[in-house]
Design a protein around this motif. Structure first.
Motif, short mmCIF file in Angstrom:
data_model
loop_
_atom_site.label_atom_id
_atom_site.label_comp_id
_atom_site.label_asym_id
_atom_site.label_seq_id
_atom_site.Cartn_x
_atom_site.Cartn_y
_atom_site.Cartn_z
N LEU A 106 -9.99 16.68 -9.10
CA LEU A 106 -9.66 17.28 -10.40
C LEU A 106 -8.23 17.85 -10.45
CD1 LEU A 106 -13.07 19.03 -11.19
CD2 LEU A 106 -12.17 16.91 -12.14
N GLN A 114 -7.99 10.47 -16.30
CA GLN A 114 -9.15 10.63 -17.16
C GLN A 114 -9.09 9.49 -18.15
OE1 GLN A 114 -9.97 11.64 -20.40
NE2 GLN A 114 -11.23 13.48 -20.28
N ARG A 139 -1.67 20.20 -24.36
CA ARG A 139 -2.47 21.29 -23.79
C ARG A 139 -1.83 22.66 -24.08
NH1 ARG A 139 -6.86 21.58 -20.47
NH2 ARG A 139 -6.90 23.62 -19.56
N LEU A 288 -11.64 18.84 -31.11
CA LEU A 288 -12.02 20.18 -30.63
C LEU A 288 -13.39 20.58 -31.17
CD1 LEU A 288 -8.59 22.03 -30.83
CD2 LEU A 288 -9.95 21.67 -28.77
N GLY A 292 -16.47 21.25 -28.61
CA GLY A 292 -16.97 22.62 -28.49
C GLY A 292 -18.36 22.84 -29.03
N PRO A 295 -21.83 21.84 -26.36
CA PRO A 295 -21.93 22.67 -25.16
C PRO A 295 -22.23 24.13 -25.47
CG PRO A 295 -19.96 21.31 -25.05
CD PRO A 295 -20.57 21.07 -26.40
N THR A 296 -21.58 24.68 -26.50
CA THR A 296 -21.80 26.10 -26.81
C THR A 296 -23.25 26.32 -27.26
OG1 THR A 296 -19.53 26.10 -27.57
CG2 THR A 296 -20.82 28.05 -28.08
N ALA A 299 -25.68 26.08 -24.28
CA ALA A 299 -25.65 27.27 -23.43
C ALA A 299 -26.48 28.38 -24.09
CB ALA A 299 -24.21 27.72 -23.20
N LEU A 386 -20.31 17.83 -11.16
CA LEU A 386 -20.13 19.29 -11.24
C LEU A 386 -21.47 19.96 -11.01
CD1 LEU A 386 -17.86 19.50 -14.42
CD2 LEU A 386 -17.16 19.43 -12.05
N GLN A 423 -6.00 20.30 -14.08
CA GLN A 423 -5.20 20.11 -15.29
C GLN A 423 -6.06 20.01 -16.55
OE1 GLN A 423 -4.67 18.54 -12.41
NE2 GLN A 423 -2.49 18.26 -12.03
N ARG A 424 -7.33 19.63 -16.38
CA ARG A 424 -8.16 19.45 -17.58
C ARG A 424 -9.25 20.50 -17.69
NH1 ARG A 424 -7.02 14.91 -20.57
NH2 ARG A 424 -5.46 13.63 -19.53
N PRO A 427 -10.28 24.11 -22.20
CA PRO A 427 -9.48 25.12 -22.89
C PRO A 427 -10.34 26.04 -23.77
CG PRO A 427 -9.27 23.00 -23.97
CD PRO A 427 -10.12 22.77 -22.77
N GLY A 428 -11.62 25.65 -23.97
CA GLY A 428 -12.49 26.46 -24.84
C GLY A 428 -13.36 27.43 -24.07
N ALA A 432 -16.19 29.95 -25.61
CA ALA A 432 -17.63 29.75 -25.37
C ALA A 432 -18.24 31.00 -24.77
CB ALA A 432 -17.82 28.55 -24.43
C1 HEM Z 1 -20.38 26.24 -22.50
C2 HEM Z 1 -19.46 25.56 -23.17
C3 HEM Z 1 -18.55 24.52 -22.59
C4 HEM Z 1 -18.64 23.82 -21.41
C5 HEM Z 1 -19.72 23.94 -20.32
C6 HEM Z 1 -17.49 22.94 -21.35
C7 HEM Z 1 -17.21 22.09 -20.27
C8 HEM Z 1 -16.04 21.36 -20.15
C9 HEM Z 1 -15.66 20.61 -18.97
C10 HEM Z 1 -16.48 20.50 -17.69
C11 HEM Z 1 -14.46 20.03 -19.22
C12 HEM Z 1 -13.61 19.20 -18.25
C13 HEM Z 1 -13.66 17.73 -18.61
C14 HEM Z 1 -12.91 16.88 -17.59
O1 HEM Z 1 -12.43 17.38 -16.57
O2 HEM Z 1 -12.83 15.67 -17.83
C15 HEM Z 1 -14.08 20.38 -20.57
C16 HEM Z 1 -12.93 19.93 -21.20
C17 HEM Z 1 -12.64 20.20 -22.52
N1 HEM Z 1 -13.29 21.10 -23.35
FE1 HEM Z 1 -14.96 22.17 -22.89
N2 HEM Z 1 -16.74 23.10 -22.49
C18 HEM Z 1 -17.34 24.06 -23.27
C19 HEM Z 1 -16.88 24.53 -24.48
C20 HEM Z 1 -15.78 24.07 -25.15
C21 HEM Z 1 -15.30 24.56 -26.43
C22 HEM Z 1 -15.92 25.71 -27.24
C23 HEM Z 1 -14.22 23.79 -26.77
C24 HEM Z 1 -13.38 23.88 -28.01
C25 HEM Z 1 -12.36 24.61 -28.12
C26 HEM Z 1 -13.99 22.84 -25.69
C27 HEM Z 1 -12.97 21.89 -25.66
C28 HEM Z 1 -12.66 21.10 -24.57
C29 HEM Z 1 -11.54 20.15 -24.54
C30 HEM Z 1 -10.59 19.83 -25.69
C31 HEM Z 1 -11.53 19.59 -23.25
C32 HEM Z 1 -10.53 18.54 -22.71
C33 HEM Z 1 -9.39 19.26 -22.01
C34 HEM Z 1 -8.33 18.35 -21.44
O3 HEM Z 1 -8.55 17.13 -21.36
O4 HEM Z 1 -7.26 18.88 -21.09
N3 HEM Z 1 -14.96 23.03 -24.73
N4 HEM Z 1 -15.05 21.19 -21.11
#
Ligand code: HEM
Length: 477
Positions: A106, A114, A139, A288, A292, A295-296, A299, A386, A423-424, A427-428, A432
Motif C-alpha cells: 500500500l 490501483q 488528493r 465521493l 462514502g 461504508p458509513t 458501519a 485488510l 497514498q490512498r 480521505p473520508g 465517517a
Molecule cells: C466506515 C467508512 C469507510 C471505510 C471503512 C472506508 C474504507 C476505505 C478504504 C479501505 C480505502 C482504500 C482503498 C484503496 O486503498 O484502494 C478507501 C479509499 C477511499 N475512500 Fe473511504 N471508507 C469509508 C468512508 C468514506 C467516506 C465517508 C468517503 C467520502 C468522503 C470516502 C471516500 C474515499 C475515497 C475517495 C477513496 C479513494 C482515495 C484514493 O484513491 O486516494 N470513504 N476508503
C-alpha cells in the motif's frame, strides 16, 4: 471393466484440469526464476479460467467463514513471507495478508497501481481513478476540501438534526431494519454535507441512481443491456447531468461562502492559485458520494447490531454519554465534545474493526517486484486482505469478541487498516468516524433496541452484514 476405464479417464482429466492453470502460469515463471534467486510465493492457481474462484466463494458465500480462505492456505503452505499465489476474479493474483506485506504494497504506489476496470463509473479524473502526480494533486484538493479547519464542526452541526429525527421516527415505527434505515440516514447526511440538499424527492431520485451505479463498480464491465455494468453506466450519465446542472447553477450564483463539499471542491485553490477544473469537480463529487455512502451506513448498522449483542458495552457507552450531556434528549453536541467522549471513540474504533466494511483492496504490479526473495510478476493482481489483519489472533487478542477496551492500548503497528494505508488512505475517515460517534451518542442516551433474529447468519459478499438486515425492536428508553 468399462466403468473402471471411464473412472480412470475422469480422474486423469480432472488431474490435468487441476494442473492446467498451475502449468500455464507457473512453469514459465519457474524457468525464469532459475536464473535468479527469487521464486513465486507458495499457493495454487486452481482450475482453468476460474482459478480458485469456487474455493473463494465456498469460504465467503457458502460456509461463511471468510478467514478460513487464508487459514487453510497457512496450514498447508506455512507462513513463508505472508503472501500466496492464486488465480481469482479472472486473473493471476498474489494475496497478501500480514501487516508488513500489506504495508509494503500500500505504500509502494510506484510498484503497485490501483487499477479499476470500471473507471468510467467513478469518472476518469476522480481521486480514486488517477495516478502519480495527478493523484497527489487531486488528493490535496479533496482532502483539503473535506478536512478544512471548520469542516468537522460544520459536519457535527449539520448531521445531528437528521440523526435525531431518524431515531425519533424509528422509535415511532417500533420495528425497523437497521441496514435499510441507516442507509437512508447516511444518504440524507451525505446529501446535506456534500450537496446542501434536504431530504425529499430530489434526494430520493439521486439515491435511486446511486443504487443503480454501485453494483456496477464490482461487476464485470460488459456494456450490454441487461448487465449490471450497462445499467450502472446509464445511472452514471444521469448523475453526471444532474451535477453538471448544479455546477452551472452555482457558478451563475457566484457564491463565495462554503456551505457544502461541492462548494469546497469548486473554490479550493492550491499554493499556486490553481483550481480543480469543472470536469474534476463533477467527477469527484459523483465518486465521493459513491465512496462514502455505503461504508458509513454499514458501519452504523454494525454498531446497532454489536451493541445489541454486547449489553455491557452499551451500558458503559450510555453512562459516558448521559454523564456528558446530563441526558437531555435531542440536545446537539459539538465536534470538540466528541473528542472528549473517550469510551465512545473506542467503540467507534472497535465497530469499524469488526465491521470490516472494506474486506480487501486491489492493486496491479506495474513491473516485476521482488520482495524478500519472492517474485510478484508484472501485471498480476495483488489482493490486499485488510479484513484478515483485523481478525487474526496474532494481531488482536480474541478478535471476534467486541471489546472497545482493547483500545486502551494502541493497536500493534500496521494491524489496523480499516481505512487502507499509504497514498490512498481513505480521505473520508474523519468524516465517517465523527458521524458514527454522533449516532452512538444520540442512540445511547435516548433509545433501547433488541435484535429480532439474534442468531441471523452473516453474509460477506458484497459487504459483510447480518442476513436479516438487522431487524430490531426499537423504542425510547
Ligand atoms: C466506515 C467508512 C469507510 C471505510 C471503512 C472506508 C474504507 C476505505 C478504504 C479501505 C480505502 C482504500 C482503498 C484503496 O486503498 O484502494 C478507501 C479509499 C477511499 N475512500 Fe473511504 N471508507 C469509508 C468512508 C468514506 C467516506 C465517508 C468517503 C467520502 C468522503 C470516502 C471516500 C474515499 C475515497 C475517495 C477513496 C479513494 C482515495 C484514493 O484513491 O486516494 N470513504 N476508503
Amino acid at each position: 471393466m468399462d466403468a473402471i476405464y471411464i473412472g480412470w479417464l475422469g480422474l486423469m482429466i480432472g488431474f490435468v484440469l487441476w494442473c492446467w492453470n498451475e502449468c500455464w502460469y507457473v512453469i514459465p515463471l519457474k524457468f525464469k526464476c532459475l536464473k535468479s534467486a527469487t521464486k513465486l510465493p507458495p499457493g495454487h492457481m486452481g482450475l482453468p479460467f476460474i482459478g480458485e474462484t469456487i474455493r473463494f466463494l465456498w469460504y465467503f458465500k457458502i460456509v461463511r467463514r471468510p478467514d478460513d480462505f487464508i487459514n487453510v492456505k497457512r496450514r498447508k503452505y506455512g507462513d513463508g513471507v505472508g503472501m500466496f499465489r492464486t488465480h481469482l476474479f479472472g486473473a493471476p493474483s498474489i494475496i497478501v495478508y500480514t501487516p508488513t506485506v500489506n504495508k509494503f504494497v500500500l505504500f509502494s504506489d510506484d510498484k503497485f497501481k490501483q487499477e479499476c476496470p470500471t473507471v468510467e463509473l467513478m469518472g476518469r479524473t476522480s481521486l480514486g481513478s488517477v495516478h502519480g502526480k495527478a493523484h497527489t494533486r487531486a488528493r490535496n484538493f479533496v482532502t483539503n476540501a473535506i478536512n478544512r479547519p471548520d469542516a468537522l464542526s460544520r459536519i457535527a452541526t449539520l448531521v445531528q438534526p437528521r440523526i435525531v429525527n431518524a431515531l425519533q421516527s424509528w422509535a415511532q415505527i417500533g420495528k425497523i431494519k437497521a441496514k435499510f434505515e441507516t442507509q437512508k440516514l447516511s444518504f440524507e447526511n451525505i446529501g446535506k454535507l456534500f450537496m446542501g440538499k434536504e431530504p425529499g424527492p430530489f434526494l430520493n431520485s439521486l439515491d435511486k441512481l446511486y443504487q443503480g451505479l454501485l453494483p456496477g463498480v464490482r461487476a464485470y464491465p460488459l456494456n450490454i443491456p441487461g448487465f449490471a455494468y450497462h445499467h450502472a453506466l446509464q445511472c452514471r450519465r444521469k448523475l453526471e447531468d444532474i451535477f453538471w446542472m448544479e455546477l452551472e447553477k452555482r457558478k451563475a450564483e457566484n457564491k463565495v461562502e462554503t456551505s457544502d463539499l461541492m462548494d469546497g471542491l469548486m473554490q479550493i485553490e492550491d499554493g499556486e492559485g490553481d483550481k480543480l477544473s469543472d470536469k474534476e469537480v463533477v467527477d469527484n463529487i459523483v465518486s465521493l458520494v459513491a465512496a462514502g455512502y455505503i461504508p458509513t451506513s454499514l458501519a452504523s448498522t454494525w454498531a446497532i447490531y454489536l451493541l445489541a449483542k454486547y449489553p455491557i458495552v452499551l451500558t458503559k457507552l450510555r453512562e459516558e454519554n448521559i454523564a456528558f450531556t446530563k441526558g437531555s434528549l435531542g440536545d446537539l453536541i459539538t465536534a470538540k465534545d466528541v473528542l472528549n467522549l473517550k469510551y465512545t471513540n473506542k467503540v467507534v474504533d472497535e465497530v469499524i474493526r469488526m465491521a470490516n466494511v472494506a474486506a480487501f483492496v486491489f492493486r496491479k504490479a506495474a513491473n516485476e517486484v521482488d520482495y524478500k526473495g519472492y517474485k510478484i510478476p508484472k501485471g498480476w493482481n495483488v489482493i490486499v486482505l485488510l479484513r484478515y489483519l483485523h481478525t487474526d489472533p496474532e494481531n488482536f487478542k480474541d478478535p471476534m469478541y467486541f471489546n472497545p477496551d482493547r483500545w486502551n492500548e494502541p493497536a500493534m503497528s500496521g494491524t489496523y487498516q480499516v481505512f487502507g494505508a499509504g497514498q490512498r488512505l481513505c480521505p473520508g475517515n474523519m468524516l465517517a468516524r465523527i458521524q458514527l460517534a454522533l449516532l452512538l451518542h444520540h442512540l445511547s442516551i435516548g433509545y433501547k433496541w433488541e435484535l429480532i433474529n439474534p442468531n441471523a447468519d452473516i453474509v460477506y459478499l458484497s459487504h459483510p452484514a447480518p442476513v436479516d438486515g438487522v431487524e430490531v425492536k426499537f423504542s425510547r428508553l
